[in-house]
Design an enzyme around this catalytic site. Structure first.
Site, mmCIF file in Angstrom:
data_model
loop_
_atom_site.group_PDB
_atom_site.id
_atom_site.type_symbol
_atom_site.label_atom_id
_atom_site.label_comp_id
_atom_site.label_asym_id
_atom_site.label_seq_id
_atom_site.Cartn_x
_atom_site.Cartn_y
_atom_site.Cartn_z
ATOM 1 C CG HIS A 32 -13.058 -2.023 5.540
ATOM 2 N ND1 HIS A 32 -13.664 -3.237 5.340
ATOM 3 C CD2 HIS A 32 -11.977 -2.023 4.715
ATOM 4 C CE1 HIS A 32 -12.997 -3.933 4.437
ATOM 5 N NE2 HIS A 32 -11.954 -3.209 4.046
ATOM 6 C CG HIS A 34 -7.013 -3.520 5.145
ATOM 7 N ND1 HIS A 34 -7.177 -4.835 5.506
ATOM 8 C CD2 HIS A 34 -8.049 -3.229 4.305
ATOM 9 C CE1 HIS A 34 -8.253 -5.333 4.907
ATOM 10 N NE2 HIS A 34 -8.805 -4.362 4.178
ATOM 11 C CG HIS A 216 -12.403 -8.169 2.919
ATOM 12 N ND1 HIS A 216 -12.085 -8.105 4.252
ATOM 13 C CD2 HIS A 216 -11.768 -7.103 2.341
ATOM 14 C CE1 HIS A 216 -11.303 -7.057 4.468
ATOM 15 N NE2 HIS A 216 -11.094 -6.439 3.325
ATOM 16 C CD GLU A 219 -12.734 -4.645 -2.809
ATOM 17 O OE1 GLU A 219 -12.128 -3.568 -2.881
ATOM 18 O OE2 GLU A 219 -12.269 -5.651 -2.246
ATOM 19 C CG ASP A 297 -10.045 -0.889 1.553
ATOM 20 O OD1 ASP A 297 -9.605 -1.730 2.361
ATOM 21 O OD2 ASP A 297 -10.366 -1.172 0.383
ATOM 22 C CG ASP A 298 -5.708 -0.796 1.990
ATOM 23 O OD1 ASP A 298 -5.074 -1.202 2.977
ATOM 24 O OD2 ASP A 298 -6.512 -1.501 1.353
#
Length: 356
Positions: A32, A34, A216, A219, A297-298
């Site tokens: 995961h 991005h 997704h 969340e 994630d980011d």
């Protein structure tokens, strides 16, 4: 705002823990991450200067911005920062740099297999169109994998804020490039908007083409969004999925089907899904038998990369080295890596655990 564990450096980099094995040496898969969000902060600052893009202080200070995306205004700010960062990726060499550096960061953190997630429509206007954009990305991934030795593949993701017909176009494109390194199809952005079932045909196209379904859910929205991923999109993995912990029956379903949740603890705290690291339900999912693949994630916006997620599990939830090794095994099993690669990586994890 996320507070890093005591053993993490100011930049969000996990260091060797005094009470356990080195987590950067633990082999693991990263499922995961991005595309734009994988960028280094200093790279963004350099590219912004190159193209004359004004960066707000939240992106130029070198520190993770303060974000809370549990309301519409907060999510809009998060997306705005992301869009500004993405606007600095304009040339093929920018894409190559981003991918190479993402691979280098993953290798440094013990990743042996990375599935990076990208919506190529976001880059198409500056890279000559949708097909050229995806080909540039895949070429960059192939080169970075050769240069770093990291197993690296691509998950093409549709944007649920766009029309479902756009998602079908992307699904067909993803299937077309399955032999070039595309292994999965996802659905990102605010899961509170629209319905998963609107994208069922796109996911059917992807699954029929042999791609793994990884939308997704769970969340910003609750357990119902995870159920929608399972029922409407037939997900093999769920991006995030942590809100499933609020529904014991759903936890049993995920465990029974061995659906991997791509859990991003630092992201969950940074976006306000949970107030502090201890609140992220890692233990609830783990003890229910739900497979997890910890992800960053980011990192550009949240300041924490892959090894930091394992450090958080150790420091904030008391995961032992044996349990952390099992989390790493779960990340490998949940990946699209070929069976011989999986078997080899699991043997490496066992060796890490057996080492004194």
């Amino acid at each position: 705002m996320l507070h890093f564990p005591a053993s993490a450096s100011p930049g969000g980099r996990a260091t060797d823990a005094p009470t356990g094995r080195n987590l950067r040496l633990l082999p693991k898969a990263h499922l995961h991450l991005h595309f734009t969000g994988s960028m280094r902060s200093d790279t963004l600052i350099e590219l912004a200067d190159k193209y004359g893009v004004h960066l707000p202080e939240a992106l130029s200070s070198g520190e993770p911005p303060r974000l809370r995306a549990t309301d519409e205004r907060g999510w809009f700010r998060f997306q705005r920062l992301y869009d500004i960062a993405r606007s600095c990726l304009r040339e093929p060499e920018d894409i190559q740099r981003l991918v190479r550096e993402a691979a280098e960061e993953d290798v440094r953190d013990g990743s042996r297999w990375l599935e990076i997630q990208v919506d190529p429509t976001s880059y198409a206007p500056r890279l000559g169109g949708l097909i050229p954009a995806l080909e540039i990305i895949l070429d960059a991934v192939d080169r970075a994998a050769r240069d770093t030795g990291l197993g690296m593949r691509v998950l093409v993701a549709a944007n649920r804020m766009k029309h479902p017909l756009d998602a079908r176009t992307l699904a067909r494109l993803a299937v077309r490039y399955a032999d070039r390194g595309v292994v999965g199809f996802g659905l990102s952005n605010d899961e509170r908007r629209g319905f998963a079932r609107d994208f069922d045909r796109a996911f059917a196209i992807a699954r029929e083409g042999g791609l793994l379904a990884a939308p997704h859910g769970g969340e910003l929205a609750g357990p119902s969004s995870v159920r929608d991923c399972l029922d409407d999109l037939r997900a093999a993995r769920v991006g995030h999925g942590v809100r499933a912990a609020e529904d014991p029956r759903l936890l049993r379903r995920l465990a029974d089907r061995q659906v991997t949740c791509e859990v991003c603890p630092a992201s969950n705290v940074a976006l306000g899904v949970y107030d502090k690291a201890e609140d992220v339900p890692l233990r609830a999912l783990f003890e229910a038998g739900v497979p997890m693949a910890l992800g960053a994630d980011d990192p550009l916006l949240f300041g924490a990369r892959l090894a930091d997620q394992y450090e958080l599990a150790r420091r904030s939830h008391g995961f032992t080295d044996a349990e952390l090794a099992e989390l790493a095994r779960q990340s490998i099993r949940g990946s699209a890596a070929p069976t011989p690669v999986r078997d080899g990586l699991i043997a490496e994890i066992d060796a890490w655990l057996a080492a004194a």
